[in-house]
Design a protein around this motif. Structure first.
Motif: not given
Length: 267
Positions: A142-147
């Motif tokens: 999981p990640r909040a920042d697409a980059l």
């Protein structure tokens, strides 16, 4: 007469597979196919309820282009990678569970390349936010920042004569985080394209680039109108997903497509 009676008894005897096996044979499905059937049914129901893909229901579909880069380290033995080329593409950026935008979620990068392997031929890639390491590149993270990190195929591809994991490594062109929800992604694209280096891993675990993907403009599509990506239906010569979990993944794609079609007809 006795011979006829014996043959009749033999014909009437139950199949060694039992009633369940006989029923499966009548349905045209071999015994043991129930995991695929269960996955297909679950994904069909979920897609029907969501009116969108069963997984990654909330996303942004965009125009893009893909340029094959010079192969450093020799040929790939893949027709579409071993010749210079620039292709139009469609990209969908998405969140797997559709959680609130500031919460980490498994982020998806789906790529459809037009005419990669000839006229009227599509190539689909499905990549998920992951780690960079030898093990974590096979694990959805999981990640909040697409980059904020790489996207990986998780499972290996057959690329030429080798099995390789594919990845998209984002180029960081802005300091502020880009959240993975459709509104934040559209705002980011309004300020400029998002660029990814498409890579395959090598024997020593490093990444070797084969193309540059540039995501340019958001399209005005409803979620139910997003493309139905399928890496098995849309692969290329000597460039295709491996056999690991193939039956389960195919069943999931079938169920998701069927559920979306059913929702469209009923709603």
């Amino acid at each position: 007469m006795g011979g006829r009676l014996v043959r009749s008894v033999r014909n009437a005897a139950p199949s060694p597979r039992g009633d369940a096996g006989a029923a499966a044979g009548r349905r045209g499905k071999p015994p043991g196919s129930w995991p695929g059937a269960a996955v297909e049914a679950a994904f069909r129901l979920l897609a029907r309820l969501r009116g969108a893909p069963a997984l990654h229901p909330h996303g942004l579909t965009c125009t893009a282009d893909l340029e094959v880069v010079d192969a450093e380290g020799g040929a790939w033995s893949v027709p579409w990678l071993d010749a210079p080329g620039r292709y139009t593409a469609t990209v969908r950026l998405s969140r797997a569970a559709g959680l609130p935008r500031r919460l980490p979620d498994a982020l998806g990068l789906a790529v459809r390349v037009d005419r990669a392997d000839g006229p009227d031929h599509l190539l689909d890639l499905l990549l998920t936010s992951s780690g960079r390491g030898r093990i974590t590149r096979h694990v959805p993270l999981p990640r909040a920042d697409a980059l904020g990190g790489p996207y990986s195929s998780l499972l290996r591809y057959r690329v030429g004569d080798h099995h390789r994991t594919l990845a998209a490594l984002p180029r960081r062109t802005r300091q502020a985080p880009v959240h993975g929800d459709p509104v934040s992604l559209a705002d980011a694209l309004a300020a400029g394209p998002l660029v990814f280096d498409l890579c395959a891993d090598t024997a020593d675990g490093s990444w070797r680039a084969f193309a540059v993907l540039t995501v340019r403009t958001a399209l005005s599509l409803r979620q139910e109108e997003s493309p139905g990506f399928d890496v098995y239906a849309h692969s290329a010569r000597r460039f295709a997903p491996g056999h690991t979990l193939a039956a389960v993944r195919r069943a999931a794609y079938r169920g998701s497509r069927a559920g979306r079609r059913g929702r469209t007809r009923s709603g």
